[in-house]
Design a protein around this motif. Sequence first.
Motif, mmCIF file in Angstrom:
data_model
loop_
_atom_site.group_PDB
_atom_site.id
_atom_site.type_symbol
_atom_site.label_atom_id
_atom_site.label_comp_id
_atom_site.label_asym_id
_atom_site.label_seq_id
_atom_site.Cartn_x
_atom_site.Cartn_y
_atom_site.Cartn_z
ATOM 1 N N PRO A 1 0.845 -1.201 0.000
ATOM 2 C CA PRO A 1 0.000 0.000 0.000
ATOM 3 C C PRO A 1 0.876 1.244 0.000
ATOM 4 C CG PRO A 1 -0.613 -1.484 1.798
ATOM 5 C CD PRO A 1 0.616 -2.039 1.188
ATOM 6 N N GLY B 1 1.118 5.660 -0.111
ATOM 7 C CA GLY B 1 0.451 6.949 -0.078
ATOM 8 C C GLY B 1 0.033 7.464 1.283
ATOM 9 N N SER B 2 0.403 6.764 2.379
ATOM 10 C CA SER B 2 0.092 7.357 3.688
ATOM 11 C C SER B 2 0.901 8.641 3.848
ATOM 12 C CB SER B 2 0.451 6.390 4.818
ATOM 13 O OG SER B 2 1.862 6.365 5.001
ATOM 14 N N GLU B 3 0.426 9.545 4.710
ATOM 15 C CA GLU B 3 1.102 10.832 4.829
ATOM 16 C C GLU B 3 2.529 10.668 5.312
ATOM 17 O OE1 GLU B 3 -0.388 13.705 7.590
ATOM 18 O OE2 GLU B 3 0.890 15.266 6.715
ATOM 19 N N LYS B 4 2.709 9.811 6.301
ATOM 20 C CA LYS B 4 4.037 9.607 6.871
ATOM 21 C C LYS B 4 5.000 9.096 5.792
ATOM 22 C CE LYS B 4 6.266 7.929 10.972
ATOM 23 N NZ LYS B 4 6.645 6.532 11.182
ATOM 24 N N GLN B 5 4.498 8.168 5.007
ATOM 25 C CA GLN B 5 5.343 7.599 3.962
ATOM 26 C C GLN B 5 5.734 8.668 2.932
ATOM 27 O OE1 GLN B 5 3.477 5.062 1.021
ATOM 28 N NE2 GLN B 5 5.066 3.511 1.341
ATOM 29 N N ASP C 1 11.500 -0.315 2.590
ATOM 30 C CA ASP C 1 10.533 0.689 3.064
ATOM 31 C C ASP C 1 10.933 2.089 2.598
ATOM 32 O OD1 ASP C 1 8.985 -1.167 4.278
ATOM 33 O OD2 ASP C 1 9.629 -0.708 6.336
#
Length: 219
Positions: free
Chosen positions: A54, A56-60, A132
């Motif tokens: 997955p 697109g999380s903000e942290k990523q 990551d």
Amino acid sequence: MSLLIVGGAAAGVIYSGVYNVAATSDHWPITRWALQKTVHRSVERQASGIDVPPLGSEKQLLAGAVNFDAMCSSCHTPPGAQPSAAAQGMYPEPPELTHAAREKSPGEIFWVIKHGIKASGMPAWGASHSDDDLWAMTAFIAQLPDMTPADYRQMLQTAQASGIGHGAGGHHGESGDGHPAEDANGQDHGHNDGDEQAPGHRDGSAPHSDSGSRPHAHG
Ligand code: HEC
């Protein structure tokens, strides 16, 4: 028979030295075609089995932005910037990555970041960074088509404010100031400051004169 002729001609070109390897000289159209096709097809094939996590999380995305800024922006011009001198002098010139974001799948982008591209100047980052970290940059690149220069600056600021530093996979501890050690901002080596026209370079003793601004340590 015709194969022999083609092979002989190719060897002739190689041994004669007529092929100009200068980065300032364009490839012959056939060489360019062959190289681009080779890279394109190879990346497609190598990346075909990759499982995309997955994204697109903000942290990523913030981690990806910081890492991109620290490690990639000296070659791949970030939103709102001008190409660096090094980027302009390279051949192939490192592309601005909006196009890649549109044309390539995330798996392909990830693969290129991880493994690099032979004889092009694109390094492999897989030995020095976790998957990551590489996925975070992949996710960041995927957003480039919609990213304004202001968005980009904002991401870097937010990342800094939240303590997300370069190498945000976790090896930089909690200290919060993840200043990228390798940001390539321009210290201008090779300037000639005109005050050293000293005539006497003859005895090879190092001619360093610190132009006198150093405070006296003893006195
Ligand atoms: C020293 C310069 C340099 C650095 C640093 C660099 N790259 Fe590259 N990169 C290149 C060059 C040159 C190419 C083009 C290779 C080619 O055309 O075959 C490239 C190609 C790519 C591509 C494929 C683009 C396309 O349109 O096919 C991606 C994706 C990419 N780089 C991502 C990155 C990321 C992410 C980083 C930082 C972790 C990075 N690069 C750091 C020089 C660099």
